[in-house]
Design a protein around this motif. Structure first.
Motif, PDB file in Angstrom:
ATOM      1  N   ASN A 157     -24.633  52.292  -5.074  1.00  0.00           N
ATOM      2  CA  ASN A 157     -25.968  51.668  -5.083  1.00  0.00           C
ATOM      3  C   ASN A 157     -26.085  50.512  -6.073  1.00  0.00           C
ATOM      4  O   ASN A 157     -27.190  50.152  -6.499  1.00  0.00           O
ATOM      5  CB  ASN A 157     -27.061  52.705  -5.392  1.00  0.00           C
ATOM      6  CG  ASN A 157     -27.087  53.824  -4.361  1.00  0.00           C
ATOM      7  OD1 ASN A 157     -26.808  53.592  -3.179  1.00  0.00           O
ATOM      8  ND2 ASN A 157     -27.408  55.030  -4.803  1.00  0.00           N
ATOM      9  N   GLY A 158     -24.939  49.950  -6.441  1.00  0.00           N
ATOM     10  CA  GLY A 158     -24.967  48.754  -7.271  1.00  0.00           C
ATOM     11  C   GLY A 158     -25.412  48.973  -8.703  1.00  0.00           C
ATOM     12  O   GLY A 158     -25.719  48.008  -9.407  1.00  0.00           O
ATOM     13  N   ARG A 159     -25.456  50.217  -9.153  1.00  0.00           N
ATOM     14  CA  ARG A 159     -25.869  50.478 -10.533  1.00  0.00           C
ATOM     15  C   ARG A 159     -24.661  50.794 -11.407  1.00  0.00           C
ATOM     16  O   ARG A 159     -24.123  51.898 -11.358  1.00  0.00           O
ATOM     17  CB  ARG A 159     -26.852  51.651 -10.608  1.00  0.00           C
ATOM     18  CG  ARG A 159     -27.437  51.805 -12.012  1.00  0.00           C
ATOM     19  CD  ARG A 159     -27.814  53.242 -12.320  1.00  0.00           C
ATOM     20  NE  ARG A 159     -27.641  53.503 -13.761  1.00  0.00           N
ATOM     21  CZ  ARG A 159     -27.786  54.688 -14.318  1.00  0.00           C
ATOM     22  NH1 ARG A 159     -28.078  55.728 -13.584  1.00  0.00           N
ATOM     23  NH2 ARG A 159     -27.625  54.842 -15.612  1.00  0.00           N
ATOM     24  N   PRO A 160     -24.180  49.806 -12.169  1.00  0.00           N
ATOM     25  CA  PRO A 160     -23.032  50.074 -13.044  1.00  0.00           C
ATOM     26  C   PRO A 160     -23.355  51.143 -14.082  1.00  0.00           C
ATOM     27  O   PRO A 160     -24.517  51.342 -14.456  1.00  0.00           O
ATOM     28  CB  PRO A 160     -22.776  48.710 -13.710  1.00  0.00           C
ATOM     29  CG  PRO A 160     -23.422  47.713 -12.820  1.00  0.00           C
ATOM     30  CD  PRO A 160     -24.618  48.414 -12.229  1.00  0.00           C
ATOM     31  N   PHE A 161     -22.325  51.828 -14.511  1.00  0.00           N
ATOM     32  CA  PHE A 161     -22.421  52.822 -15.578  1.00  0.00           C
ATOM     33  C   PHE A 161     -23.407  53.931 -15.188  1.00  0.00           C
ATOM     34  O   PHE A 161     -24.223  54.380 -15.989  1.00  0.00           O
ATOM     35  CB  PHE A 161     -22.833  52.179 -16.893  1.00  0.00           C
ATOM     36  CG  PHE A 161     -22.084  50.915 -17.247  1.00  0.00           C
ATOM     37  CD1 PHE A 161     -20.798  50.688 -16.765  1.00  0.00           C
ATOM     38  CD2 PHE A 161     -22.650  49.952 -18.061  1.00  0.00           C
ATOM     39  CE1 PHE A 161     -20.097  49.528 -17.089  1.00  0.00           C
ATOM     40  CE2 PHE A 161     -21.957  48.795 -18.398  1.00  0.00           C
ATOM     41  CZ  PHE A 161     -20.691  48.589 -17.904  1.00  0.00           C
ATOM     42  N   ASP A 162     -23.309  54.391 -13.945  1.00  0.00           N
ATOM     43  CA  ASP A 162     -24.314  55.311 -13.405  1.00  0.00           C
ATOM     44  C   ASP A 162     -24.203  56.744 -13.920  1.00  0.00           C
ATOM     45  O   ASP A 162     -25.039  57.579 -13.587  1.00  0.00           O
ATOM     46  CB  ASP A 162     -24.274  55.309 -11.878  1.00  0.00           C
ATOM     47  CG  ASP A 162     -22.931  55.752 -11.305  1.00  0.00           C
ATOM     48  OD1 ASP A 162     -21.972  55.968 -12.087  1.00  0.00           O
ATOM     49  OD2 ASP A 162     -22.812  55.858 -10.073  1.00  0.00           O
ATOM     50  N   ASP A 163     -23.171  57.033 -14.735  1.00  0.00           N
ATOM     51  CA  ASP A 163     -23.067  58.378 -15.300  1.00  0.00           C
ATOM     52  C   ASP A 163     -23.398  58.383 -16.788  1.00  0.00           C
ATOM     53  O   ASP A 163     -23.031  59.315 -17.506  1.00  0.00           O
ATOM     54  CB  ASP A 163     -21.671  58.956 -15.061  1.00  0.00           C
ATOM     55  CG  ASP A 163     -21.683  60.484 -15.028  1.00  0.00           C
ATOM     56  OD1 ASP A 163     -22.714  61.063 -14.639  1.00  0.00           O
ATOM     57  OD2 ASP A 163     -20.663  61.098 -15.400  1.00  0.00           O
ATOM     58  N   VAL A 164     -24.073  57.346 -17.236  1.00  0.00           N
ATOM     59  CA  VAL A 164     -24.556  57.260 -18.619  1.00  0.00           C
ATOM     60  C   VAL A 164     -26.072  57.163 -18.576  1.00  0.00           C
ATOM     61  O   VAL A 164     -26.630  56.382 -17.788  1.00  0.00           O
ATOM     62  CB  VAL A 164     -23.972  56.034 -19.344  1.00  0.00           C
ATOM     63  CG1 VAL A 164     -24.525  55.917 -20.767  1.00  0.00           C
ATOM     64  CG2 VAL A 164     -22.447  56.105 -19.374  1.00  0.00           C
ATOM     65  N   ALA A 165     -26.753  57.941 -19.385  1.00  0.00           N
ATOM     66  CA  ALA A 165     -28.211  57.898 -19.415  1.00  0.00           C
ATOM     67  C   ALA A 165     -28.688  56.484 -19.734  1.00  0.00           C
ATOM     68  O   ALA A 165     -28.101  55.807 -20.593  1.00  0.00           O
ATOM     69  CB  ALA A 165     -28.753  58.880 -20.457  1.00  0.00           C
TER      70      ALA A 165
END
Length: 417
Positions: A345-353
């Motif tokens: 979904n184009g959201r980098p760093f998606d596993d960081v709050a």
């Protein structure tokens, strides 16, 4: 400025108060200063493979730290984190290798001359939460998502009834089972001895033979070695430290024991990650538990693992998001310039709050490149680094690593990203 290898070696040399902590500068050959009592090693090995110690029975330490996978693995799980003793529940993280664990120093902070603040190193588990094997062994045994014992008393009761109980009495004295505390202390000492054994730090890879002048590396492997340590290309050695000029392979553990916030892609197959508000905070959770002043600055940081036997492993990164070693290397090389390749979904760093995105490493090579730039490593470079990494496989695990390379053990990536 002092190099990190000097820092780590010096701290290890000064840490003789910690059981099992090696003194790297004094290591003769590859045997090191470890000399665990054979009886304790045998006991630790029996405990490690004992499936009676879980609740319900059927899961041992070796179920997750599988010898066939370089003492890593996930107990038959195909989602990147381990199954526990109850098949309806899974663990929180990818299982790290237990090999070379005896070399991990206690958690400490060091301030480099050029650093603005002290930097953490060491500690067991990927979040550094404990310093000794005696502490470590309690965690999987008591974790409801792992071996699910309800209390230390339950563990002690099982050890008293184990077929090797007399071995504990012979190794630790007739009163070893008198209290739960004495039983758990002996358990920790036996496991510590096992992890110090030569079998758990074999140093028998082709790389080890090469640094001792007993083997050669192929041109592709040598190219991968050069790229691995090139600060303007792979820059892998800045964290995965090694010393190819030393004939002592123990100088090449392929880690500095430090921490980094890489922001690997979210593993959406992990049940806990179905909650979009859930994030594995890593080192900052340890900081909170230990009462650090500003633990939030370490959210998203995880300890750099050793790359020894990396080719024999089934999954990569702390959340097990990758099942292919080449993908893991390619991620390092292209995370910043092709984020759409790795993040949904184009959201980098998606596993960081979101509140901790400022912790993510965007400063060092190759993470400091911008979207659309030429990658620091091309496909041939990545292949060469993977070829070099395969030379780090110890002799007992070469067949497993070769099978994984041929796709025999390939795990599904479906749902991981």
């Amino acid at each position: 400025m002092l190099g990190k290898s000097f820092i780590v070696a010096s701290v290890l040399a000064a840490s003789t108060a910690f059981a099992g902590t090696p003194q790297l500068p004094a290591m003769p050959g590859v045997a090191g200063p470890f000399s665990p009592a054979p009886a304790r090693v045998a006991l630790g090995q029996q405990v490690f493979f004992d499936t009676r110690l879980s609740e319900p029975a059927g899961t041992s330490c070796a179920s997750c730290h599988d010898p066939a996978q370089g003492f890593a693995g996930n107990h038959g799980s195909r989602i990147g984190v381990a199954l526990g003793s109850r098949p309806d529940l899974v663990g929180r993280r990818n299982v790290p290798s237990a090999l070379y664990a005896a070399y991990v120093p206690p958690l400490f902070f060091y301030q480099d001359d050029d650093a603005l603040a002290p930097t953490p190193f060491g500690g067991l588990f990927t979040d550094g939460r404990v310093d000794t094997v005696a502490e470590l062994v309690r965690h999987p045994l008591l974790d409801p998502l792992e071996m699910h014992n309800r209390s230390e008393a339950d563990i002690a009761r099982k050890l008293r009834a184990a077929p090797y109980a007399d071995g504990f009495r012979q190794a630790f004295g007739p009163a070893v089972f008198r209290t739960t505390a004495s039983t758990l202390a002996a358990l920790g000492a036996a496991m510590d001895a096992f992890l110090q054994s030569r079998d758990m730090s074999p140093f028998s890879s082709r790389y080890d033979a090469w640094v001792q002048g007993k083997a050669t590396l192929t041109p592709q492997e040598l190219r991968g070695l050069k790229l691995f340590k090139d600060p303007d290309r792979g820059n892998c050695a800045s964290c995965h430290e090694f010393n190819e000029t030393s004939t002592n392979p123990a100088r090449s553990l392929f880690t500095d024991f430090g921490y980094d916030a890489l922001a690997v892609p979210r593993n959406r197959a992990i049940p806990a990650n179905r909650d979009p508000r859930h994030f594995d905070e890593g080192l900052c959770a340890t900081g909170r538990a230990k009462g650090w002043k500003e633990p939030g600055q370490w959210c998203g940081y995880f300890r750099t693992p050793s790359l020894r036997n990396v080719a024999a492993r089934e999954r990569y990164m702390h959340n097990g998001v990758f099942s292919d070693l080449r993908d893991a290397v390619a991620f390092y090389a292209t995370r910043s310039i092709e984020p759409e390749r790795w993040y949904r979904n184009g959201r980098p760093f998606d596993d960081v709050a979101p509140r901790h995105l400022g912790n993510v490493n965007v400063a060092t090579m190759p993470y400091n490149r911008r979207k659309g730039m030429k990658p620091a490593l091309d496909d041939a470079d990545i292949d060469a680094i993977v070829a070099f990494l395969r030379t780090l496989t110890d002799a007992p695990f070469e067949a497993s690593a070769a099978a994984r390379g041929a796709g025999v053990y390939s795990a599904t990536k479906e749902g991981a990203r």
